[in-house]
Design a protein around this motif. Structure first.
Motif, short mmCIF file in Angstrom:
data_model
loop_
_atom_site.label_atom_id
_atom_site.label_comp_id
_atom_site.label_asym_id
_atom_site.label_seq_id
_atom_site.Cartn_x
_atom_site.Cartn_y
_atom_site.Cartn_z
N GLY A 127 1.25 -0.69 -0.08
CA GLY A 127 -0.30 0.21 0.43
C GLY A 127 1.24 1.41 -0.04
N GLY A 128 -0.02 2.87 0.19
CA GLY A 128 0.91 3.63 -0.67
C GLY A 128 1.27 3.65 0.94
N THR A 129 2.50 5.25 0.86
CA THR A 129 3.07 5.27 1.97
C THR A 129 2.93 7.07 2.03
N GLY A 130 2.32 7.43 1.01
CA GLY A 130 2.24 9.42 0.80
C GLY A 130 3.33 10.08 0.69
N LYS A 131 4.30 9.84 0.70
CA LYS A 131 5.37 10.23 0.37
C LYS A 131 5.77 10.12 -1.12
N GLN A 132 7.06 10.62 -1.74
CA GLN A 132 7.10 10.39 -3.06
C GLN A 132 8.68 10.06 -2.75
N PHE A 133 8.88 9.08 -4.37
CA PHE A 133 10.13 8.28 -3.88
C PHE A 133 11.30 9.15 -5.13
N ASP A 134 12.43 9.35 -5.45
CA ASP A 134 13.07 9.99 -6.07
C ASP A 134 12.00 10.32 -7.45
N TRP A 135 11.73 10.82 -8.27
CA TRP A 135 11.08 10.34 -10.07
C TRP A 135 12.51 10.01 -11.09
N SER A 136 12.94 11.13 -10.62
CA SER A 136 14.52 10.93 -11.59
C SER A 136 15.35 9.62 -12.10
N VAL A 137 14.93 8.85 -11.04
CA VAL A 137 15.54 6.97 -10.81
C VAL A 137 14.49 6.43 -12.42
N LEU A 138 13.04 7.56 -13.36
CA LEU A 138 12.76 6.99 -13.66
C LEU A 138 13.05 7.71 -15.35
N LYS A 139 13.81 8.99 -15.03
CA LYS A 139 14.63 9.35 -16.31
C LYS A 139 15.90 8.24 -16.30
N SER A 140 16.70 8.03 -15.84
CA SER A 140 17.66 6.61 -16.58
C SER A 140 17.09 5.50 -17.41
N SER A 141 15.52 5.67 -16.90
CA SER A 141 15.48 3.58 -17.53
C SER A 141 14.33 4.67 -18.73
N SER A 142 15.22 3.68 -20.14
CA SER A 142 14.15 2.81 -20.94
C SER A 142 13.11 2.25 -21.60
N LEU A 143 12.20 2.81 -20.44
CA LEU A 143 10.57 1.84 -20.74
C LEU A 143 10.27 1.86 -20.99
N LYS A 144 9.34 0.52 -21.88
CA LYS A 144 8.90 -0.11 -23.50
C LYS A 144 7.39 -0.18 -22.91
N ILE A 145 6.89 -0.21 -21.70
CA ILE A 145 5.79 -0.21 -21.15
C ILE A 145 5.48 1.32 -20.61
N PRO A 146 4.24 1.91 -21.49
CA PRO A 146 3.58 3.35 -20.47
C PRO A 146 3.21 2.72 -19.11
N TYR A 147 3.82 4.29 -17.99
CA TYR A 147 3.74 3.65 -16.62
C TYR A 147 2.74 4.79 -15.99
N PHE A 148 1.92 5.23 -14.85
CA PHE A 148 1.79 5.33 -14.28
C PHE A 148 2.24 6.29 -13.03
N LEU A 149 2.60 7.24 -12.78
CA LEU A 149 3.36 7.62 -11.69
C LEU A 149 2.33 8.05 -10.52
N SER A 150 3.10 7.34 -9.38
CA SER A 150 2.06 7.49 -7.58
C SER A 150 3.71 7.97 -7.05
N GLY A 151 2.40 7.59 -5.41
CA GLY A 151 3.24 7.90 -4.47
C GLY A 151 3.86 9.14 -4.17
N GLY A 152 2.80 9.35 -3.00
CA GLY A 152 3.28 10.42 -1.83
C GLY A 152 2.53 12.06 -3.15
N ILE A 153 1.74 12.25 -4.39
CA ILE A 153 1.21 12.88 -5.00
C ILE A 153 0.30 13.79 -4.43
N GLY A 154 0.28 15.55 -3.76
CA GLY A 154 -0.54 15.84 -3.49
C GLY A 154 -0.61 16.87 -4.10
N PRO A 155 -2.03 18.06 -3.83
CA PRO A 155 -2.22 19.12 -4.48
C PRO A 155 -1.17 20.21 -4.94
N ASN A 156 -0.06 20.28 -3.96
CA ASN A 156 0.29 21.02 -4.78
C ASN A 156 1.72 20.63 -5.66
#
Length: 199
Positions: A127-156
């Motif tokens: 389950g969720g934590t309400g906290k964000q991970f470091d999204w930059s880890v996804l920038k260095s990956s060559s992902l072949k599958i579309p993805y959903f971004l989750s993890g502590g995303i808030g109104p701001n």
């Protein structure tokens, strides 16, 4: 989601997906809140069933009973397990990351077994934590599958997300606890404002 009215409000504002948790240990477990017939009758939004280490047979039964369009697998499901569902329903596999993993190596075994990935913040429990991970880890990956971004995303976070989406091939944003009054009870006005900021 645990409120039919809130599901309908999300659909009216153009939200594409509504998640229903079928993990009984979750405080958002939908089985005690909404009937299968109520959820099955909803056709204005794509319905995503969230499962944790459930059997294929039980998942298929729930898909049929509740009229689900997609499943989100949040446990330790293997590529073979995901593949066994792929021809029956749209499959999203969740990966819980801290931000220092080799994401490419993590997801590679699943590339042919699922339709989507979802990246969430790693926690001790499922389950969720309400906290964000470091999204930059996804920038260095060559992902072949579309993805959903989750993890502590808030109104701001709308501006940061728009910047990230401009740079990366993000398919969708998954929001939850930071838009709630209590588990399963969403703050619809906050979501509406957030959606407007992203558009």
């Amino acid at each position: 989601m645990t409120s039919l009215q809130q599901v309908q409000e999300l659909a009216a504002m153009g939200v594409d997906f509504a998640g229903f948790i079928f993990y009984e240990k979750s405080p958002r477990y939908v089985g005690a809140k909404l009937s299968a017939s109520d959820i099955k009758a909803v056709t204005s939004i794509q319905k995503v069933g969230v499962f944790v280490n459930e059997t294929v047979e039980k998942i298929l039964q729930i898909i049929d009973n509740y009229g689900l369009d997609m499943v989100q697998l949040h446990g330790d499901e293997t590529p073979a397990f995901c593949q066994s569902l792929k021809d029956r329903v749209t499959v999203m596999k969740v990966f819980r990351v801290k931000g220092d993993e080799d994401v490419q190596q993590l997801v590679q075994p699943y590339e042919d077994a699922v339709h989507y990935f979802l990246f969430d913040t790693k926690a001790q429990e499922y389950g969720g934590t309400g906290k964000q991970f470091d999204w930059s880890v996804l920038k260095s990956s060559s992902l072949k599958i579309p993805y959903f971004l989750s993890g502590g995303i808030g109104p701001n976070d709308a501006d940061a997300i728009k910047t990230f989406i401009d740079e990366e091939d993000v398919f969708a944003i998954d929001i939850n606890s930071r838009f709630e009054r209590q588990p399963g009870d969403k703050e619809i006005d906050k979501i509406r404002h957030f959606v407007r900021q992203l558009s």
